[in-house]
Scaffold this motif. Structure first.
Motif, PDB file in Angstrom:
ATOM      1  N   SER A 104       0.838  -1.210   0.000  1.00 35.40           N
ATOM      2  CA  SER A 104       0.000   0.000   0.000  1.00 35.40           C
ATOM      3  C   SER A 104       0.867   1.252   0.000  1.00 35.40           C
ATOM      4  CB  SER A 104      -0.920   0.024   1.219  1.00 35.40           C
ATOM      5  OG  SER A 104      -1.848  -1.040   1.153  1.00 35.40           O
ATOM      6  N   ASP A 125      -5.828  -0.907  -4.748  1.00 33.55           N
ATOM      7  CA  ASP A 125      -5.287  -1.461  -3.503  1.00 33.55           C
ATOM      8  C   ASP A 125      -6.335  -2.362  -2.849  1.00 33.55           C
ATOM      9  OD1 ASP A 125      -3.778  -2.100  -1.343  1.00 33.55           O
ATOM     10  OD2 ASP A 125      -3.562  -0.053  -0.584  1.00 33.55           O
ATOM     11  N   GLU A 126      -6.181  -3.641  -3.042  1.00 36.34           N
ATOM     12  CA  GLU A 126      -7.096  -4.656  -2.502  1.00 36.34           C
ATOM     13  C   GLU A 126      -8.564  -4.304  -2.754  1.00 36.34           C
ATOM     14  OE1 GLU A 126      -6.168  -6.570   1.055  1.00 36.34           O
ATOM     15  OE2 GLU A 126      -4.046  -6.052   1.028  1.00 36.34           O
TER      16      GLU A 126
END
Ligand code: ADP
Ligand code: MG
Length: 252
Positions: free
Chosen positions: A53, A173-174
């Motif tokens: 991240s 991001d995810e």
């Protein structure tokens, strides 16, 4: 037909070299090089806390790297003279949490940045917002508020909000980590379609099957470094590093 992978070819859209990031005494990124070619889909995997991240956040200046250089679409991100808000429009970002405004409709959420950041008129912004919602298959949900949408639909609104600004690269991001399992597929399908349309993408995710099917390149990060990278068949099928093998053994 999916365009041919451009790994190693194509113009570099993202060029990050020697990225370091410290948080106080913590050395979180320890010299990361990441070059992403036009139309490439780069997948980043690695254990929790490895800096994935933080790396993505450096790529759109949500974090300032402690060292290294980053250009996006030829613009020096770390140059003080660079207008960060202008560059960020070229870099779409989608987070695990969708961060939609609850009091605004899907259309309103997507149109907002077009009006505020790009100064479009209401009519122009709404026309582009409708087109973006159509691309994520939510044209018929334009007038719904977030609470009336499933998590997967909300995430697709967040994707529409990003692509409406016509970015040169999308960072994820995810994007599916907060979703119930039955809602993951719709989001991955939209990402697959974006990739087919030629969008350059960097995706942090644990969706290994998606990575195998859609990624041009997989990067394994651990402890603030890129440990290993290559085509998905190689990284998943014949990992070279013991740390990669150990990680894949846990998640697959
Ligand atoms: P990942 O996304 O791979 O799980 P992160 O990039 O979120 O990893 O975090 C890497 C490390 O950096 C973690 O140990 C995390 O606690 C630390 N970290 C991230 N952001 C901050 C911050 N703002 N301040 C201090 N430490 C941070
Ligand atoms: Mg993370």
């Amino acid at each position: 037909m999916r365009p041919p992978p451009r790994a190693g070819g194509g113009n570099p859209i993202v060029e990050a070299r020697g990225i370091h990031k410290h948080f106080g005494p913590l050395h979180i990124l320890k010299g990361v090089d990441l070059v992403v070619a036009e139309r490439e889909l780069v997948f980043v995997i690695g254990p929790s806390g490895s800096g994935k991240s933080t790396l993505l956040r450096c790529l759109n200046r949500l974090e300032e790297p402690s060292g290294g250089s980053i250009t996006v679409d030829g613009i020096d991100l770390l140059d003080r003279r660079t207008d960060v808000n202008r560059v960020r429009q070229r870099i779409g970002m989608v987070f695990q949490s969708f961060n939609l405004y609850p009091h605004m409709t899907a259309l309103g959420n997507v149109a907002l940045a077009l009006r505020k950041v790009q100064g479009k008129t209401r009519a122009e912004a709404e026309a582009r917002a409708r087109a973006a919602l159509d691309r994520v298959h939510l044209a018929d949900r334009a007038d719904h508020h977030p609470a009336q949408l499933s998590g997967g639909q909300q995430q697709r609104v967040a994707i529409a909000r990003a692509i409406a600004l016509e970015p040169r690269v999308m960072l994820f991001d995810e994007p599916t980590s907060a979703l119930d399992p039955e809602l993951v597929g719709g989001v991955l399908q939209v990402m697959r379609e974006l990739r087919e349309d030629g969008m350059t993408m960097v995706v942090v995710s644990h969706e290994m099957a998606f990575a195998r099917a859609a990624a041009d390149r997989v990067i394994f990060m651990a402890d603030g470094r890129i440990v290993e990278q290559g085509p998905p068949a190689q990284v998943f099928g014949a990992p070279q590093q013991e740390r990669t093998r150990a990680f894949l053994g846990q998640v697959e």
